[in-house]
Design a protein around this motif. Sequence first.
Motif, PDB file in Angstrom:
ATOM      1  N   VAL B   8       0.816  -1.205   0.000  1.00 21.64           N
ATOM      2  CA  VAL B   8       0.000   0.000   0.000  1.00 21.64           C
ATOM      3  C   VAL B   8       0.856   1.264   0.000  1.00 21.64           C
ATOM      4  O   VAL B   8       0.588   2.210  -0.711  1.00 21.64           O
ATOM      5  CB  VAL B   8      -0.942   0.009   1.223  1.00 21.64           C
ATOM      6  CG1 VAL B   8      -1.657   1.337   1.337  1.00 21.64           C
ATOM      7  CG2 VAL B   8      -1.958  -1.100   1.085  1.00 21.64           C
ATOM      8  N   ARG B   9       1.907   1.262   0.788  1.00 26.42           N
ATOM      9  CA  ARG B   9       2.734   2.456   0.885  1.00 26.42           C
ATOM     10  C   ARG B   9       4.140   2.203   0.334  1.00 26.42           C
ATOM     11  O   ARG B   9       4.712   1.150   0.590  1.00 26.42           O
ATOM     12  CB  ARG B   9       2.823   2.900   2.345  1.00 26.42           C
ATOM     13  CG  ARG B   9       1.547   3.524   2.825  1.00 26.42           C
ATOM     14  CD  ARG B   9       1.557   3.715   4.317  1.00 26.42           C
ATOM     15  NE  ARG B   9       0.393   3.088   4.946  1.00 26.42           N
ATOM     16  CZ  ARG B   9      -0.829   3.580   4.873  1.00 26.42           C
ATOM     17  NH1 ARG B   9      -1.059   4.666   4.240  1.00 26.42           N
ATOM     18  NH2 ARG B   9      -1.829   2.970   5.452  1.00 26.42           N
ATOM     19  N   GLN B  13       7.295   6.877   1.084  1.00 27.57           N
ATOM     20  CA  GLN B  13       6.302   7.349   2.045  1.00 27.57           C
ATOM     21  C   GLN B  13       6.602   6.872   3.449  1.00 27.57           C
ATOM     22  O   GLN B  13       6.346   7.570   4.415  1.00 27.57           O
ATOM     23  CB  GLN B  13       4.910   6.878   1.624  1.00 27.57           C
ATOM     24  CG  GLN B  13       4.410   7.628   0.419  1.00 27.57           C
ATOM     25  CD  GLN B  13       3.546   6.769  -0.440  1.00 27.57           C
ATOM     26  OE1 GLN B  13       3.246   5.629  -0.096  1.00 27.57           O
ATOM     27  NE2 GLN B  13       3.154   7.289  -1.577  1.00 27.57           N
ATOM     28  N   GLU B  22       3.315  17.204   7.272  1.00 29.13           N
ATOM     29  CA  GLU B  22       1.973  17.367   6.709  1.00 29.13           C
ATOM     30  C   GLU B  22       0.990  17.910   7.743  1.00 29.13           C
ATOM     31  O   GLU B  22       0.081  18.654   7.409  1.00 29.13           O
ATOM     32  CB  GLU B  22       1.462  16.045   6.120  1.00 29.13           C
ATOM     33  CG  GLU B  22       2.169  15.629   4.847  1.00 29.13           C
ATOM     34  CD  GLU B  22       1.913  16.567   3.656  1.00 29.13           C
ATOM     35  OE1 GLU B  22       0.919  17.321   3.676  1.00 29.13           O
ATOM     36  OE2 GLU B  22       2.723  16.548   2.720  1.00 29.13           O
ATOM     37  N   TRP B  26      -0.976  21.352   7.251  1.00 27.60           N
ATOM     38  CA  TRP B  26      -2.437  21.414   7.408  1.00 27.60           C
ATOM     39  C   TRP B  26      -2.827  22.527   8.385  1.00 27.60           C
ATOM     40  O   TRP B  26      -3.718  23.334   8.126  1.00 27.60           O
ATOM     41  CB  TRP B  26      -2.937  20.056   7.910  1.00 27.60           C
ATOM     42  CG  TRP B  26      -4.419  19.984   8.136  1.00 27.60           C
ATOM     43  CD1 TRP B  26      -5.375  19.720   7.207  1.00 27.60           C
ATOM     44  CD2 TRP B  26      -5.114  20.175   9.375  1.00 27.60           C
ATOM     45  NE1 TRP B  26      -6.615  19.748   7.783  1.00 27.60           N
ATOM     46  CE2 TRP B  26      -6.492  20.011   9.110  1.00 27.60           C
ATOM     47  CE3 TRP B  26      -4.712  20.467  10.671  1.00 27.60           C
ATOM     48  CZ2 TRP B  26      -7.466  20.135  10.096  1.00 27.60           C
ATOM     49  CZ3 TRP B  26      -5.690  20.588  11.659  1.00 27.60           C
ATOM     50  CH2 TRP B  26      -7.050  20.416  11.360  1.00 27.60           C
ATOM     51  N   TYR B  91      -0.156  20.735  -2.764  1.00 28.82           N
ATOM     52  CA  TYR B  91      -1.194  19.719  -2.562  1.00 28.82           C
ATOM     53  C   TYR B  91      -1.664  19.167  -3.901  1.00 28.82           C
ATOM     54  O   TYR B  91      -1.825  17.965  -4.081  1.00 28.82           O
ATOM     55  CB  TYR B  91      -2.396  20.329  -1.834  1.00 28.82           C
ATOM     56  CG  TYR B  91      -2.248  20.480  -0.342  1.00 28.82           C
ATOM     57  CD1 TYR B  91      -1.184  19.881   0.348  1.00 28.82           C
ATOM     58  CD2 TYR B  91      -3.164  21.225   0.402  1.00 28.82           C
ATOM     59  CE1 TYR B  91      -1.064  20.028   1.713  1.00 28.82           C
ATOM     60  CE2 TYR B  91      -3.041  21.375   1.770  1.00 28.82           C
ATOM     61  CZ  TYR B  91      -1.990  20.776   2.427  1.00 28.82           C
ATOM     62  OH  TYR B  91      -1.876  20.914   3.777  1.00 28.82           O
ATOM     63  N   ASP B  94       1.017  17.021  -5.463  1.00 26.22           N
ATOM     64  CA  ASP B  94       1.098  15.742  -4.740  1.00 26.22           C
ATOM     65  C   ASP B  94      -0.084  14.831  -5.076  1.00 26.22           C
ATOM     66  O   ASP B  94       0.052  13.614  -5.141  1.00 26.22           O
ATOM     67  CB  ASP B  94       1.117  15.998  -3.227  1.00 26.22           C
ATOM     68  CG  ASP B  94       2.531  16.238  -2.723  1.00 26.22           C
ATOM     69  OD1 ASP B  94       3.482  15.990  -3.494  1.00 26.22           O
ATOM     70  OD2 ASP B  94       2.682  16.674  -1.565  1.00 26.22           O
ATOM     71  N   ASP B  95      -1.265  15.427  -5.264  1.00 20.98           N
ATOM     72  CA  ASP B  95      -2.455  14.629  -5.555  1.00 20.98           C
ATOM     73  C   ASP B  95      -2.410  14.040  -6.966  1.00 20.98           C
ATOM     74  O   ASP B  95      -2.783  12.896  -7.169  1.00 20.98           O
ATOM     75  CB  ASP B  95      -3.726  15.488  -5.426  1.00 20.98           C
ATOM     76  CG  ASP B  95      -4.164  15.663  -3.981  1.00 20.98           C
ATOM     77  OD1 ASP B  95      -3.545  15.031  -3.113  1.00 20.98           O
ATOM     78  OD2 ASP B  95      -5.110  16.426  -3.728  1.00 20.98           O
ATOM     79  N   TYR B  96      -1.988  14.854  -7.935  1.00 25.28           N
ATOM     80  CA  TYR B  96      -2.203  14.457  -9.323  1.00 25.28           C
ATOM     81  C   TYR B  96      -0.972  14.019 -10.103  1.00 25.28           C
ATOM     82  O   TYR B  96      -1.117  13.546 -11.223  1.00 25.28           O
ATOM     83  CB  TYR B  96      -2.919  15.580 -10.078  1.00 25.28           C
ATOM     84  CG  TYR B  96      -4.350  15.743  -9.603  1.00 25.28           C
ATOM     85  CD1 TYR B  96      -5.330  14.853 -10.020  1.00 25.28           C
ATOM     86  CD2 TYR B  96      -4.705  16.744  -8.704  1.00 25.28           C
ATOM     87  CE1 TYR B  96      -6.632  14.962  -9.567  1.00 25.28           C
ATOM     88  CE2 TYR B  96      -6.004  16.861  -8.241  1.00 25.28           C
ATOM     89  CZ  TYR B  96      -6.969  15.977  -8.676  1.00 25.28           C
ATOM     90  OH  TYR B  96      -8.252  16.078  -8.215  1.00 25.28           O
ATOM     91  N   ARG B  98       3.039  12.043 -10.298  1.00 24.00           N
ATOM     92  CA  ARG B  98       3.855  11.005  -9.697  1.00 24.00           C
ATOM     93  C   ARG B  98       5.280  11.070 -10.211  1.00 24.00           C
ATOM     94  O   ARG B  98       5.537  11.667 -11.250  1.00 24.00           O
ATOM     95  CB  ARG B  98       3.316   9.639 -10.099  1.00 24.00           C
ATOM     96  CG  ARG B  98       2.088   9.259  -9.397  1.00 24.00           C
ATOM     97  CD  ARG B  98       1.270   8.274 -10.144  1.00 24.00           C
ATOM     98  NE  ARG B  98      -0.013   8.210  -9.480  1.00 24.00           N
ATOM     99  CZ  ARG B  98      -0.210   7.534  -8.352  1.00 24.00           C
ATOM    100  NH1 ARG B  98       0.751   6.813  -7.839  1.00 24.00           N
ATOM    101  NH2 ARG B  98      -1.381   7.560  -7.769  1.00 24.00           N
ATOM    102  N   ARG B 102       6.427  14.808 -10.648  1.00 26.89           N
ATOM    103  CA  ARG B 102       6.067  15.350  -9.345  1.00 26.89           C
ATOM    104  C   ARG B 102       7.243  16.114  -8.741  1.00 26.89           C
ATOM    105  O   ARG B 102       7.098  17.255  -8.295  1.00 26.89           O
ATOM    106  CB  ARG B 102       5.671  14.178  -8.449  1.00 26.89           C
ATOM    107  CG  ARG B 102       5.023  14.555  -7.153  1.00 26.89           C
ATOM    108  CD  ARG B 102       4.822  13.282  -6.340  1.00 26.89           C
ATOM    109  NE  ARG B 102       3.985  13.516  -5.174  1.00 26.89           N
ATOM    110  CZ  ARG B 102       3.824  12.623  -4.202  1.00 26.89           C
ATOM    111  NH1 ARG B 102       4.413  11.448  -4.273  1.00 26.89           N
ATOM    112  NH2 ARG B 102       3.063  12.893  -3.173  1.00 26.89           N
TER     113      ARG B 102
END
Lengths: 236, 129
Positions: B8-9, B13, B22, B26, B91, B94-96, B98, B102
């Motif tokens: 998964v990670r 990460q 993070e 935030w 953000y 990071d979201d869209y 890779r 990125r």
Amino acid sequence: MAETLKIELRIKRFNPEKDEEPWWGEYEVEMGPTDRVLDALHYVKWHIDGTLTLRRSCGHGICGSDAMRINGVNRLACKVLLRDVAPVVTVEPILGLPVIKDLVVDMEPFMAQYRSVMPYFVNDEPPPPRERLQSPEERERFDDTTKCILCACCTTSCPSFWARGEYVGPAAIVQAHRFIFDSRDKAAAQRLEILNEPDGVWRCRTVYNCTNACPREIKITEAIAEVKKALLFSRL
Amino acid sequence: MFEALTSVRTAEQRMERSSNFELFAWLFMRVSGIILLVIALGHLFYMHFVVGVTNIDFALIAERWENPFWRIYDTFLLFFAFTHGTNGMRYIIDDYFRGGVRVTLKLLLYLLYFALMVMGTYVIVTFRV
């Protein structure tokens, strides 16, 4: 029951053994006024095209098998009355997970995220002679997040998850919340550590799609905010 | 089960795992958002309604920056608005995006942020008529 409902059903079909691309199957069905989307799908499968593939188990909104995208929003097909979405009903598989066939998606990436947050009770202290007691107030603290049925409506409605499948997703955070705020559980710190990763709660952009999608009406965005707050106050 | 768990990670990460970066990003977005609500709207109101857009010229800014209050105000506005916006862009990246794209986009973003912050601060601090 003389009254009938004419439905134009548009179902996104895909058979990986035959189709290069998904295509829209269109079916005209006449259903009763109290029928649900699931009944219309059954009608298509049983009377029009037996190859239509979908998951469903209990058919009464509790097993969470028949999550799908109905008229653009994630819903359980067994909980949506046709008369509320008629006359044109569009049904697609939930987004963000690989489609296996028609409306069936591979739930494994979703379940892997679920397992990653330790979604089980942890307490190594020897159990007392009777049960581990908890006051009604302590139980109330995480009552909302106990309602989750892991249907994936929330996670697969989340734009952050669509963009990045590594994001742990709302459902896993809800499950973590259920144990983090349980007074009997002892692994809150470990779960918070996992959710403090960049792909943990911080990938949440407060879009609220999850809260709108949840068939159990869990206040998911609020639960995520509570986890963020718990992290904030444990780290400052 | 554990194979799926680790898949998964990514290693990258997991390296970031123990960092609170993070979390602070935030928190910064919330705090700066509230501050900007006051100072950005204050700026907008002052320049558009009190001064009037058509009256803004070199002489007006020169006169305004005679007063250290406005220099400090504008420094705050520059820092909070620009940092808030840059983190928002981070953000999105990071979201869209890779991998290499990125990293490259973030590098460009940080360079732009640094260059414009230095330029802006330099102008505000050293400005003389």
